[in-house]
Scaffold this active site. Structure first.
Site, PDB file in Angstrom:
ATOM      1  N   SER A 137       6.172   2.734   2.282  1.00 54.27           N
ATOM      2  CA  SER A 137       4.790   3.305   2.728  1.00 54.27           C
ATOM      3  C   SER A 137       4.593   3.812   4.105  1.00 54.27           C
ATOM      4  O   SER A 137       3.549   4.090   4.602  1.00 54.27           O
ATOM      5  CB  SER A 137       4.031   2.042   2.417  1.00 54.27           C
ATOM      6  OG  SER A 137       3.510   2.282   1.130  1.00 54.27           O
TER       7      SER A 137
ATOM      8  N   LYS B 248       2.689   7.102   4.809  1.00 52.95           N
ATOM      9  CA  LYS B 248       1.388   6.987   4.814  1.00 52.95           C
ATOM     10  C   LYS B 248       0.998   7.300   6.260  1.00 52.95           C
ATOM     11  O   LYS B 248      -0.264   7.640   6.418  1.00 52.95           O
ATOM     12  CB  LYS B 248       0.843   5.854   4.218  1.00 52.95           C
ATOM     13  CG  LYS B 248       0.936   5.633   2.988  1.00 52.95           C
ATOM     14  CD  LYS B 248       0.362   4.254   2.511  1.00 52.95           C
ATOM     15  CE  LYS B 248       0.143   4.175   0.757  1.00 52.95           C
ATOM     16  NZ  LYS B 248       1.612   3.732   0.502  1.00 52.95           N
TER      17      LYS B 248
ATOM     18  N   SER C 298      -2.676  -0.412   2.087  1.00 62.28           N
ATOM     19  CA  SER C 298      -1.536   0.272   1.694  1.00 62.28           C
ATOM     20  C   SER C 298      -1.604   0.799   0.170  1.00 62.28           C
ATOM     21  O   SER C 298      -0.683   1.101  -0.513  1.00 62.28           O
ATOM     22  CB  SER C 298      -0.168  -0.217   2.038  1.00 62.28           C
ATOM     23  OG  SER C 298       1.107   0.654   1.868  1.00 62.28           O
TER      24      SER C 298
ATOM     25  N   LYS D 292       2.130   0.086  10.256  1.00 64.39           N
ATOM     26  CA  LYS D 292       2.087   0.262   8.793  1.00 64.39           C
ATOM     27  C   LYS D 292       3.671  -0.262   8.166  1.00 64.39           C
ATOM     28  O   LYS D 292       4.581  -0.296   8.731  1.00 64.39           O
ATOM     29  CB  LYS D 292       2.335   1.865   8.601  1.00 64.39           C
ATOM     30  CG  LYS D 292       2.238   2.258   7.030  1.00 64.39           C
ATOM     31  CD  LYS D 292       0.614   1.964   6.535  1.00 64.39           C
ATOM     32  CE  LYS D 292       0.717   1.847   5.290  1.00 64.39           C
ATOM     33  NZ  LYS D 292       1.119   0.398   4.564  1.00 64.39           N
TER      34      LYS D 292
END
Length: 430
Positions: free
Chosen positions: A52, A55, A116, A241
């Site tokens: 993730s 992202k 997320s 993140k």
């Protein structure tokens, strides 16, 4: 005894010994977020699945679309069948979306950046580009524009394409996965936080409400993370993140700010959710405690052996030069003497003899000055070795000489050439 005492003196000397960073993750990097200087790295160029952390690129493109006026935080959209199907799948982290309902960009972005959420990420990609396949093209184009060294984007979320069933983005393979190195992830975070610092306003939110439910940030290092998770909190952390898939393992791109300095760290393929934060803490401690920002050369500095440049066709034969700004650097404590300064004069400003050609303006740029490090550990800079250079400028104006003086000079050169040629010819007779 003498040997033991001498060894002890080496280990306790604060100017020459520094805490080692023992990072268990497969790959890691630590970067100064203002200058791009790399303070530590471990296998930082390994290309691995970022999960993730992908992202971050989606966030960048959404913020860019807002900045360019293509969408706004208040723009609304409804959820198509594809992201709704992802949202309804209990195997994926998600907030649970409803069809036939308007969601704002800000609502979807918060769910993506904080929780997320994969479905809201896809919904944003569709809003910006029409389809996730077109959005993936934008991701790879932006990565090339940023100069990321190692990357391949195949979807907006960081899931494996195999997770998406028949919905994998057009132009990608059904079993493909996103790929990035820790260096590329750090560069992406560098661009995200410097180009769109508002991203940190969202990534720093520990908890928020979404559709009547409380969602919690997966970044357990946030100072106000609630409950037992607070054992991982770290003062100054405000992003960025996390990521996890079975293939990627546990990943985390973190950023923290203290005393006017910001650091970016990346750990990839860490053993556990907890270890990725523990390893990040080690990196942040190392960066904040062992490094400091210093002014090494003041604005207006002149090198002793290069204080001036010769001038052709001017009323003066030379002009003084100096730096127009201070040369600052994030350096390891006690290493001030490991840095020197180097001038690079722009050759396009010079004639064939290496002279500046009049007329010359006061403050005219003639080159750049850079720091040169002679110590043992040099990890370079994310943005290139000479990213932190400052301009070298002239300290006065030099007018062009009048036509009569130029003519006399040309005549003198003409006869000088004849005389030199004659002397050479006579020498050739004997």
């Amino acid at each position: 005894m003498v040997f033991l005492l001498s060894m002890t003196s080496v280990f306790v000397n604060p100017d020459r010994t520094y805490a080692a960073v023992d990072v268990g993750a497969k790959s890691a990097i630590l970067v100064d977020a203002e200058t791009g200087k790399v303070l530590f790295e471990k296998e930082a160029d390994l290309t691995l699945p970022p999960a993730s952390m992908t992202k971050m690129m989606t966030e960048y493109l959404v913020l860019e679309a807002i900045d360019e006026g293509k969408i706004s935080w208040d723009t609304t959209t409804q959820i198509s069948d594809y992201p709704y199907g992802i949202s309804a799948n209990a195997n994926f982290s998600g907030v649970g979306l409803t069809q036939n309902k308007d969601y704002t960009v800000e609502q979807l972005y918060k769910a993506m950046a904080i929780n997320s959420d994969n479905a809201t990420t896809i919904a944003l990609a569709e809003m910006v580009a029409g389809t996730e396949g077109e959005f993936v093209k934008m991701m790879n184009e932006k990565a090339a524009e940023m100069g990321l060294p190692d990357y391949e984007f195949v979807n907006a979320t960081g899931l494996n394409n195999s997770h998406l069933g028949d919905n994998y983005p057009e132009g990608t393979a059904p079993d493909a996965t996103n790929l990035m190195s820790a260096r590329s992830a750090a560069m992406l975070a560098y661009h995200l936080t410097n180009d769109y610092p508002e991203a940190l306003e969202y990534s720093s939110i520990a908890q928020t409400e979404f559709d009547g439910q409380t969602i919690t940030n997966w970044n357990w290092m946030l100072p106000d993370i609630p409950g037992q998770l607070s054992q991982f909190s770290y003062d100054g952390v405000d992003g960025l993140k996390t990521g996890y898939t079975e293939l990627a393992g546990n990943c985390f791109t973190g950023t923290a700010s203290r005393d006017g300095r910001r650091l970016i760290s990346v750990v990839m393929k860490s053993e556990t959710r907890e270890s990725r934060f523990q390893e990040t803490e080690q990196l942040f401690d190392y960066g904040f405690k062992q490094f400091e920002k210093q002014e090494l050369y003041a604005s207006g500095y002149q090198m002793d052996d290069q204080k001036q440049l010769s001038v052709a066709k001017g009323k003066e034969d030379s002009v003084q030069i100096q730096t127009n700004a201070a040369l600052e650097e994030v350096i390891r404590k006690g290493e001030n003497d490991q840095y020197s300064i180097e001038y690079k004069i722009n050759e396009e400003n010079l004639d064939e003899e290496g002279n500046l050609v009049a007329p010359i303006e006061n403050g005219q740029k003639v080159g750049t000055a850079h720091l040169v490090y002679s110590g043992e550990e040099n990890y370079g800079n994310l943005m290139g070795e000479n990213a932190q250079g400052v301009d070298i400028v002239t300290m006065s104006a030099v007018e062009k000489s009048n036509w009569f003086m130029l003519m006399l000079g040309n005549v003198g050169e003409f006869f000088s050439d004849i005389f030199t040629g004659a002397v050479d010819m006579v020498k050739g007779w004997f």
